[in-house]
Design a protein around this motif. Structure first.
Motif: not given
Length: 751
Positions: A536-558
């Protein structure tokens, strides 16, 4: 699309013919691994690539990295964007982590530093909760410097010059002190004028000036205990950023081109000064054949002074002095285990950081009165909210995101608006009005993390990571009484106040799952699911909720003796994503919280050696990033469907490296597609796509080397930023032009 896939398969088949495998070691997953064994999408750039391409800033490197953008218009406030995700959400809150030798450079003013005597740079895509923590919810950049080498004594000296009065000196000295210890001393000096002329004298846009020294010490204290010490100091004194306002044109600038000179007439020159100090103590103790303990300590601090012309014009409508002090202390202890089947590490990290910032704002009251009057008339003329509007007061009529109607000729309207501000000016017999503001943010965070890999069989390895994090944050802001009230109103523009806020975030467990499949000795495939979270971003006048993300990566290396190629497809799902937006009632930048947002795309980069004397290298990225439709509270979102800030749909680079006898030539072209500099997608904040051609020439003579470079060889005209304070408050966006043709020559001696 089928033809494209067929060509890709033929290309992969061609470049993966059996070759002797060349091992590439990275530390992207907290411990050193072969790049074929990782489960994270990783862009790797080694020190030799940086040296031959004359890359000394992360912003220069970003042109070669797919789906990665760095705006370094000055060293103290760089802006990072990875796969469209950027915009730091507070003084101490980041989506993209910045690290030096695996240790956090976790404040904005610490995260830009000169690139010299570098081992490698690892750019990790997607959340990195178990390896780099919550500051890396969208990715991380880890710069690994060269260590002192035991048993070797050597050195190097390089000096050169270029246009814009550029002078350059770099030295490297590696000393063996004993059979168990060594010292490495590296220095770097660059001084140059800004590339944009100031018609009132001097220049602006001079980022890159640096006077730096790094001392690295390595000591095998015992057969089991290894110590590395890194002491780093950098001082920057550069012409400041040249925000240019073409809607309030200077009478000295007849062409009034967005790429032309500025006209800043203040007593103070636009300037950026910064002191950066970092001390790292890294210890590794071997317990037995399979296990070890590492213990790391770090202390970093910056002192920054900026003077900038926020309105970007020759008048004194809005300018500011900014001073900031940042401090960071951290320690980390980690237990590591590895055998033929199982490897894991478990660790604890504690970090304390603070940012103390002061602003002094200046403006001419005659221009303020003209601005207020013209803004009121213009808002009435077009039926738009303006600075005196009861619901949207606090910013100029054209700062509103609600005006982008195709029926309105926005450019002409803004031009008339700017001309009217000039025409209605009446000088007042008082000095510039001054106002001050003070901000402070403090944070204490602790983390417990774990990561394990198990080898299921000869080909398949599974990984699992987990992190817990707890954070205590405090923020405050104060505005004292102004030195004198406004002449016409008899009061301060902003009443004095002092507000503080604090919040304890218990955190949330974050997981990362991965799998790596070794197809053969040259090729591996991987997939990962990762969870990211911004506190949560704590500003002098407010607190924003936590930001959440879910990711998927599919890849290759040669990887083989001729080929290095890596690619990935990815998708991101956000909740509570925060977007900066101007609150027109207060004039303050605030955060809107989106319900959901998604990103998807793909990227590929690599190189291919045709033989001992030639190779090609390149990258390609495609990114589809658009903001969501509703806020977390269910309300319609002003920026719904807009493109994310600094998120071009396509980026690519292509280069060729040819050696003939003692000559080496590197020609490289980079391209970035259209992108918006603001998430409002104001039409004037569109940065049109541009390509840059760079040339590097080297001639080797035993221990000597003569080099020449030309960046932006074709002298392309382009912009690197639009918007800034001028657009947010006054309503007439300012622009920053990119660097024109830049050339230089140098001579090096190695011994």
């Amino acid at each position: 699309m089928k033809i494209f896939k067929l060509i890709l398969l033929i290309f992969i088949a061609f470049i993966t013919t059996s070759q002797e495998v060349e091992e590439i070691v990275v530390s992207a997953e907290k411990i050193e691994k072969n790049i074929l064994d990782v489960t994270t999408t990783l862009n790797l750039y080694e020190g030799d690539f940086l040296d031959t391409q004359e890359i000394t800033e992360l912003g220069q490197l970003s042109y070669y990295v797919p789906n990665f953008n760095v705006q370094e218009q000055e060293v103290s406030y760089p802006s990072f964007s990875m796969r469209g995700i950027g915009n730091d959400s507070g003084a101490l809150t980041f989506r993209i982590g910045r690290f030096l030798n695996g240790q956090s450079m976790g404040t904005t003013t610490m995260s830009s530093f000169a690139l010299f005597d570098i081992n490698r740079i690892e750019i990790l895509k997607g959340p990195q909760p178990t390896t780099f923590g919550v500051d890396a919810s969208a990715g991380a950049v880890n710069v690994v410097t060269k260590k002192a080498e035991i048993g070797k004594t050597y050195g190097g000296f390089s000096t050169g010059f270029g246009n814009f009065n550029r002078s350059y000196i770099e030295t490297i000295h590696n000393f063996t002190l004993s059979e168990n210890s060594a010292l490495r001393l590296s220095t770097y000096y660059v001084d140059k004028d800004g590339y944009t002329k100031n018609l009132n004298g001097g220049s602006v846009n001079g980022r890159g000036n640096a006077n730096a020294v790094r001392l690295s010490y390595t000591h095998n204290l015992t057969e089991r205990l290894l110590a590395d010490v890194v002491l780093y100091h950098e001082y920057n004194d550069s012409p400041g950023p040249g925000f240019k306002n073409i809607f309030i044109p200077s009478p000295r600038d007849q062409k009034n081109s967005i790429y032309g000179p500025v006209d800043f007439r203040n007593d103070e020159l636009a300037n950026t000064k910064r002191y950066l100090n970092t001390y790292q103590f890294l210890f590794d103790y071997t317990l037995n054949t399979n296990s070890s303990i590492s213990f790391n300590l770090q202390n970093s601090s910056t002192r920054t002074d900026n003077y900038f012309e926020a309105d970007g014009s020759f008048i004194q409508l809005f300018s500011a002095m900014n001073n900031r002090d940042d401090d960071l202390e951290s320690y980390e202890i980690q237990y590591n285990f590895k055998n033929d089947i199982l490897s894991f590490f478990v660790g604890f990290n504690e970090q304390t950081r603070s940012a103390s910032e002061s602003y002094e704002f200046y403006f001419d009251e005659g221009y303020l009165m003209s601005f207020l009057g013209v803004d009121a008339l213009t808002s009435f003329q077009y039926g738009l909210p303006g600075i005196l509007d009861p619901d949207f007061g606090g910013a100029g009529v054209f700062a509103s995101n609600r005006i982008f109607d195709s029926a309105l000729d926005l450019f002409s309207a803004r031009a008339s608006y700017g001309q009217a501000i000039l025409a209605n000016y009446q000088a007042l017999p008082v000095p510039l009005y001054t106002e001050n503001r003070f901000d402070r943010a403090d944070e204490e965070a602790t983390s417990l993390y774990f990561n394990s890999s198990i080898k299921v069989n000869e080909n398949l390895t599974l990984t699992l990571g987990y992190r817990e994090n707890e954070t205590d944050s405090t923020a405050s802001q104060s505005v004292p009484d102004c030195p004198r009230p406004l002449l016409l109103f008899g009061v301060c523009q902003t009443p004095s106040y002092e507000i503080s806020n604090n919040f304890t975030d218990p955190g949330q467990g974050l997981f990362k799952y991965g799998a790596n499949y070794a197809f053969n000795d040259d090729i591996s495939f991987y997939a990962n699911y990762s969870e990211g979270r911004i506190n949560p971003v704590v500003a002098f006048s407010a607190v924003t909720p936590a930001e959440e993300v879910e990711t998927i990566d599919v890849g290759f290396v040669i990887v083989n003796s001729k080929t290095f190629l890596s690619g990935a497809i990815y998708t991101y799902d956000f909740s509570n994503y925060s977007v900066q937006r101007l609150n027109y009632a207060t004039g303050q930048t605030e955060l809107d919280i989106m319900d959901t947002a998604t990103i998807q795309g793909f990227e590929v980069y690599g190189s291919f050696n045709f033989g001992l004397n030639s190779k090609v290298f390149g990258s390609f990225g495609n990114n589809d990033a658009k903001l969501g439709s509703n806020t977390a509270s269910g309300q319609s979102f002003d920026y719904a469907g807009n493109k994310w800030r600094f998120a071009p749909e396509y980026t690519y680079s292509l280069g060729i490296d040819i050696s003939l006898n003692k000559f080496n030539t590197i020609l490289a072209y980079t391209y970035q597609d259209d992108m918006f500099a603001e998430e409002s997608n104001d039409p004037f904040t569109l940065i049109e796509g541009y390509g840059l051609l760079n040339l590097n020439l080297n001639y080797l003579m035993d221990e000597y080397e003569v080099s020449a470079f030309a960046k932006n060889l074709l002298d392309e005209k382009y912009l690197i930023d639009i918007g800034n304070t001028g657009g947010n408050i006054i309503g007439t966006p300012t622009v920053i032009a990119g660097a024109p043709l830049t050339i230089g020559v140098s001579i090096s001696l190695n011994y």
